[in-house]
Design a protein around this motif. Structure first.
Motif, PDB file in Angstrom:
ATOM      1  N   GLY A  64     -44.741   4.371  27.773  1.00 48.50           N
ATOM      2  CA  GLY A  64     -43.832   5.006  28.738  1.00 48.50           C
ATOM      3  C   GLY A  64     -44.415   6.280  29.316  1.00 48.50           C
ATOM      4  O   GLY A  64     -44.257   6.572  30.503  1.00 48.50           O
ATOM      5  N   VAL A  65     -45.083   7.065  28.482  1.00 48.55           N
ATOM      6  CA  VAL A  65     -45.725   8.302  28.956  1.00 48.55           C
ATOM      7  C   VAL A  65     -46.851   7.938  29.941  1.00 48.55           C
ATOM      8  O   VAL A  65     -46.998   8.579  30.990  1.00 48.55           O
ATOM      9  N   LYS A  67     -46.942   5.474  31.856  1.00 44.84           N
ATOM     10  CA  LYS A  67     -46.334   5.056  33.122  1.00 44.84           C
ATOM     11  C   LYS A  67     -46.028   6.267  34.006  1.00 44.84           C
ATOM     12  O   LYS A  67     -46.075   6.195  35.223  1.00 44.84           O
ATOM     13  N   ARG A  68     -45.724   7.406  33.361  1.00 45.42           N
ATOM     14  CA  ARG A  68     -45.407   8.626  34.112  1.00 45.42           C
ATOM     15  C   ARG A  68     -46.660   9.423  34.476  1.00 45.42           C
ATOM     16  O   ARG A  68     -46.602  10.339  35.287  1.00 45.42           O
ATOM     17  N   MET A  72     -48.220  12.839  37.495  1.00 49.82           N
ATOM     18  CA  MET A  72     -48.470  14.226  37.074  1.00 49.82           C
ATOM     19  C   MET A  72     -49.580  14.844  37.930  1.00 49.82           C
ATOM     20  O   MET A  72     -50.375  14.128  38.530  1.00 49.82           O
ATOM     21  N   GLY A  76     -51.888  18.678  34.769  1.00 50.72           N
ATOM     22  CA  GLY A  76     -50.952  18.098  33.806  1.00 50.72           C
ATOM     23  C   GLY A  76     -51.563  16.896  33.102  1.00 50.72           C
ATOM     24  O   GLY A  76     -51.416  16.737  31.884  1.00 50.72           O
ATOM     25  N   ARG A  79     -54.010  18.043  30.539  1.00 52.22           N
ATOM     26  CA  ARG A  79     -53.319  18.615  29.375  1.00 52.22           C
ATOM     27  C   ARG A  79     -52.795  17.506  28.459  1.00 52.22           C
ATOM     28  O   ARG A  79     -52.944  17.571  27.241  1.00 52.22           O
ATOM     29  N   VAL A  80     -52.161  16.506  29.056  1.00 54.64           N
ATOM     30  CA  VAL A  80     -51.604  15.405  28.254  1.00 54.64           C
ATOM     31  C   VAL A  80     -52.706  14.760  27.425  1.00 54.64           C
ATOM     32  O   VAL A  80     -52.549  14.537  26.219  1.00 54.64           O
ATOM     33  N   ARG A  83     -53.855  16.924  24.544  1.00 57.01           N
ATOM     34  CA  ARG A  83     -52.832  17.221  23.522  1.00 57.01           C
ATOM     35  C   ARG A  83     -52.350  15.991  22.744  1.00 57.01           C
ATOM     36  O   ARG A  83     -51.698  16.137  21.713  1.00 57.01           O
ATOM     37  N   LYS A  86     -53.311  15.666  18.932  1.00 62.18           N
ATOM     38  CA  LYS A  86     -52.604  16.612  18.074  1.00 62.18           C
ATOM     39  C   LYS A  86     -51.135  16.186  17.906  1.00 62.18           C
ATOM     40  O   LYS A  86     -50.577  16.259  16.816  1.00 62.18           O
ATOM     41  N   TRP A  87     -50.537  15.735  18.992  1.00 58.90           N
ATOM     42  CA  TRP A  87     -49.127  15.353  18.991  1.00 58.90           C
ATOM     43  C   TRP A  87     -48.842  14.219  17.997  1.00 58.90           C
ATOM     44  O   TRP A  87     -47.856  14.269  17.266  1.00 58.90           O
TER      45      TRP A  87
END
Lengths: 144, 125
Positions: A64-65, A67-68, A72, A76, A79-80, A83, A86-87
Motif C-alpha cells: 500500500g505504501v 502504491k502511494r 510523493m 519524500g 526519505r521513505v 527509513r 529501520k521502520w
C-alpha cells in the motif's frame, strides 16, 4: 408495521452493499517478494532481504505504501527508502508510539512552530534534564 | 330532479335503510369481518408459498422465510460492514506510514518521548 420494518432493514442492507465497494479501494493482496511486480520491487528494494519474513499484514501495508510512492516528492521518496529498513526493525509498540507522536506533531499548527527539522535540532541540543522534563509523565505535574 | 337532489334522496334512503334489526346487523358485521380477514391473509399467502418452496429446497422446514430473510440480510450487512471497516483501517495505516516516513523529521523524532510534548508546549507559549 412489521412489513415496514423488514423493508427498512432490506433497504439499509442493500444501500450498505451498494455503497461499500467504491468507498473502500480493494485491499492489496499479500505477496511474496518474487510475486511483486518490477515497480514494487524497485520501490521496496531496501526490504528485499527480510520481505518474506515480514508479517503478512506488514507486507500488505508496504504494498500500500508503494502504491502511494509515485505521488510523493523526490525528497519524500528518498526519505521513505532510507527509513524503511529501520521502520520494520521497530517493535509494533514503537511503531504505534511513533504514529501517535506523528499525529500529535501534525496537529501543531505550522505558524505556531518553526521549521520542524530546526525544532528537532534545537530540542536535541537541550541538556538531557531539560528534555526529560517535557516527557509525558503518568500523572500530570501541576504547579503547587 | 337534478344530481344533488338525487344524492340527497339516496342518502335519506340509506340512512333509513341502515336502521336494521340486531340479527341483520350481526350478520352484516360477521360478513364484513370475514371479508377483511380474507383480504388481510392474501399477501401472506404469497410469502407462505415462498417459505414452503425454500423449505423444500433447503430442508429448513419450520424456519419461516419471514424469520430467515431478515436474519440473512442482517448477517450479510454486518459482515460487509466489518470487512469495510477493516479495509478502511488498513488504508489509514498505509497512509499514515507513507506520510510519516516521507516527512521532514527522522523516525527518532517520532520515537522520542518528549519532543512532541516540547513542541506543543512551545507552540502554546
Amino acid at each position: 408495521m412489521a412489513e415496514a420494518a423488514r423493508l427498512a432493514i432490506a433497504l439499509a442492507a442493500a444501500l450498505l452493499l451498494l455503497a461499500a465497494p467504491p468507498a473502500a479501494a480493494a485491499p492489496e493482496k499479500d505477496r511474496r517478494w518474487s510475486e511483486l511486480n518490477a515497480e514494487q520491487q524497485e520501490i521496496l528494494v531496501p526490504l528485499e532481504g527480510e520481505w518474506d519474513r515480514l508479517e503478512p499484514a506488514q507486507r500488505v501495508k508496504w504494498i500500500g505504501v508503494a502504491k502511494r510512492y509515485p505521488k510523493m516528492t523526490p525528497v519524500g521518496q528518498k526519505r521513505v527508502q532510507t527509513r524503511m529498513k529501520k521502520w520494520v526493525k521497530l517493535t509494533p509498540e514503537q511503531r504505534k508510539q511513533a504514529r501517535e507522536n506523528y499525529r500529535r506533531i501534525s496537529k501543531v499548527p505550522p505558524e505556531k512552530r518553526g521549521d520542524l527539522q530546526r525544532d528537532w535540532a534545537e530540542y536535541q541540543s537541550l541538556p538531557p534534564q531539560e528534555r526529560q522534563r517535557t516527557a509525558p509523565k503518568k500523572k500530570p505535574v501541576t504547579a503547587q | 330532479m337534478n344530481e344533488p337532489q338525487f344524492a340527497l334522496r339516496i342518502r335519506q334512503h340509506l340512512n333509513q335503510g341502515a336502521r336494521v334489526d340486531a340479527r341483520v346487523a350481526a350478520q352484516l358485521r360477521a360478513a364484513r369481518e370475514q371479508a377483511l380477514a380474507r383480504h388481510r391473509s392474501e399477501p401472506e399467502a404469497g410469502l407462505a408459498l415462498a417459505s414452503n418452496a425454500l423449505g423444500r429446497l433447503g430442508g429448513v422446514r419450520g424456519l419461516s422465510l419471514r424469520v430467515l430473510l431478515p436474519l440473512v440480510i442482517l448477517g450479510v450487512a454486518f459482515a460487509t460492514a466489518v470487512a469495510w471497516q477493516q479495509t478502511q483501517r488498513v488504508a489509514e495505516v498505509e497512509e499514515l506510514d507513507a506520510q510519516l516516513l516521507s516527512s521532514d523529521l527522522p523516525i527518532d523524532a517520532y520515537l522520542d518521548q518528549g519532543f512532541a510534548a516540547w513542541l506543543k508546549r512551545r507552540a502554546s507559549q
